[in-house]
Design a protein around this motif. Sequence first.
Motif, PDB file in Angstrom:
ATOM      1  N   MET A  23      -1.431  -0.378   3.665  1.00  0.00           N
ATOM      2  CA  MET A  23      -1.845   0.934   3.190  1.00  0.00           C
ATOM      3  C   MET A  23      -1.832   0.948   1.666  1.00  0.00           C
ATOM      4  SD  MET A  23      -0.398   4.714   4.256  1.00  0.00           S
ATOM      5  CE  MET A  23       1.329   4.175   4.205  1.00  0.00           C
ATOM      6  N   GLN A  24      -2.881   1.519   1.096  1.00  0.00           N
ATOM      7  CA  GLN A  24      -3.022   1.576  -0.361  1.00  0.00           C
ATOM      8  C   GLN A  24      -2.881   2.978  -0.921  1.00  0.00           C
ATOM      9  OE1 GLN A  24      -3.807  -1.525  -2.325  1.00  0.00           O
ATOM     10  NE2 GLN A  24      -2.821  -2.035  -0.378  1.00  0.00           N
ATOM     11  N   LEU A  35       1.998   8.050  -1.746  1.00  0.00           N
ATOM     12  CA  LEU A  35       2.338   6.630  -1.718  1.00  0.00           C
ATOM     13  C   LEU A  35       2.368   6.079  -3.138  1.00  0.00           C
ATOM     14  CD1 LEU A  35       2.796   4.486   0.626  1.00  0.00           C
ATOM     15  CD2 LEU A  35       0.495   3.666   0.057  1.00  0.00           C
ATOM     16  N   TRP A  36       3.295   5.154  -3.376  1.00  0.00           N
ATOM     17  CA  TRP A  36       3.399   4.459  -4.656  1.00  0.00           C
ATOM     18  C   TRP A  36       2.086   3.749  -4.986  1.00  0.00           C
ATOM     19  CZ3 TRP A  36       5.194   3.633  -9.198  1.00  0.00           C
ATOM     20  CH2 TRP A  36       5.253   2.374  -9.788  1.00  0.00           C
ATOM     21  N   ARG A  46       2.834  -1.827  -2.120  1.00  0.00           N
ATOM     22  CA  ARG A  46       2.674  -0.411  -1.804  1.00  0.00           C
ATOM     23  C   ARG A  46       3.248  -0.110  -0.422  1.00  0.00           C
ATOM     24  NH1 ARG A  46      -2.916   1.684  -4.599  1.00  0.00           N
ATOM     25  NH2 ARG A  46      -3.018   0.098  -6.236  1.00  0.00           N
ATOM     26  N   SER A  47       2.823  -0.891   0.556  1.00  0.00           N
ATOM     27  CA  SER A  47       3.299  -0.673   1.922  1.00  0.00           C
ATOM     28  C   SER A  47       3.151  -1.961   2.747  1.00  0.00           C
ATOM     29  CB  SER A  47       2.506   0.469   2.579  1.00  0.00           C
ATOM     30  OG  SER A  47       3.038   0.792   3.843  1.00  0.00           O
ATOM     31  N   PRO A  48       3.744  -3.060   2.282  1.00  0.00           N
ATOM     32  CA  PRO A  48       3.540  -4.335   2.979  1.00  0.00           C
ATOM     33  C   PRO A  48       4.180  -4.371   4.369  1.00  0.00           C
ATOM     34  CG  PRO A  48       5.165  -4.573   1.222  1.00  0.00           C
ATOM     35  CD  PRO A  48       4.560  -3.216   1.069  1.00  0.00           C
ATOM     36  N   ILE A  49       3.572  -5.181   5.243  1.00  0.00           N
ATOM     37  CA  ILE A  49       4.092  -5.454   6.583  1.00  0.00           C
ATOM     38  C   ILE A  49       4.819  -6.794   6.518  1.00  0.00           C
ATOM     39  CG2 ILE A  49       3.556  -5.655   9.033  1.00  0.00           C
ATOM     40  CD1 ILE A  49       2.634  -2.997   7.858  1.00  0.00           C
ATOM     41  N   LEU A  50       6.060  -6.824   6.987  1.00  0.00           N
ATOM     42  CA  LEU A  50       6.892  -8.017   6.879  1.00  0.00           C
ATOM     43  C   LEU A  50       6.881  -8.769   8.214  1.00  0.00           C
ATOM     44  CD1 LEU A  50       9.928  -6.286   5.107  1.00  0.00           C
ATOM     45  CD2 LEU A  50       7.692  -6.948   4.142  1.00  0.00           C
TER      46      LEU A  50
END
Length: 289
Positions: A23-24, A35-36, A46-50
Amino acid sequence: MPVSMRIGNQDLTVDVSSLGAEMQALRTSDGGSWLWTGDAAFWTGRSPILFPIVGKAPDDKIAIDGTAYPMAQHGFARRSEFTLAASTATMCRFELAASDATLAVYPFNFLMAVEHAVEGRALTVSAEVSNRDQKTMPFGLGFHSAFTWPLPGAAGRAHTITLDNQGEPELIRLAGGLINPAPLPSPFQAGRLVLDHAMFAQDAMIFPQGAGDGLRYSADGGPTLHFHFENLPNLALWTKPGAPFLCIEPWHGTAAEAGASGKLSERPSTTLLAPGAMARFAFTVEIGQ
């Protein structure tokens, strides 16, 4: 080149990149940006998936069936190009399948699908991991979304995290990027934590258990983000001291413990997925005033 998808309704607009299915942007119809922004002066995420690990591995290596593989912090999904699998006005689904590149560092045939969907003033982000292999597949998965601090229109107000279960979960810290398992007293009082940047001078605050499946991130007398977590028993809160964001990170899996084995299957809260099985992980965030 990464592809950007925009989904939304009359209340919310969400932008998602094919790079990492990340997500951006998250905006409300009143112009609020939640969101940042990924300013490189602090942190480009910003919203990384780990995936397939959360946090660090000893010497940046994981061990699987006696073989060591290189694995950077938080895994490779966040740096991988996903393929758009489906989309509507209010939903987009990106997929990442095993490839020669992933097999070189993670020897499993998997499919990972990340979906963003909006309904009213709520966004649900889900990840489904399927084991297409003939052997049990160990992995960790986490969400690492950064929200604005202060929240829109709430500059100068105290910001709090309030756990739905009113719990006081034990705190653990990192040592060299790895988990120091020695528990510390909870910073929560009856489920409430008043945020202060000084709390993050020692990196993330990690709550391996007891934080429950929901919380509110709010500004006194101002806006609130209400989160619900699905199959995500671990929680971390993180920022860089002085940075204008707060990461609210629900995980299933944590960094390896300091001094522990590098075996992926032995990391805390690791999922062990049977051949042919699928596991789903999700969070929903609803924006209120």
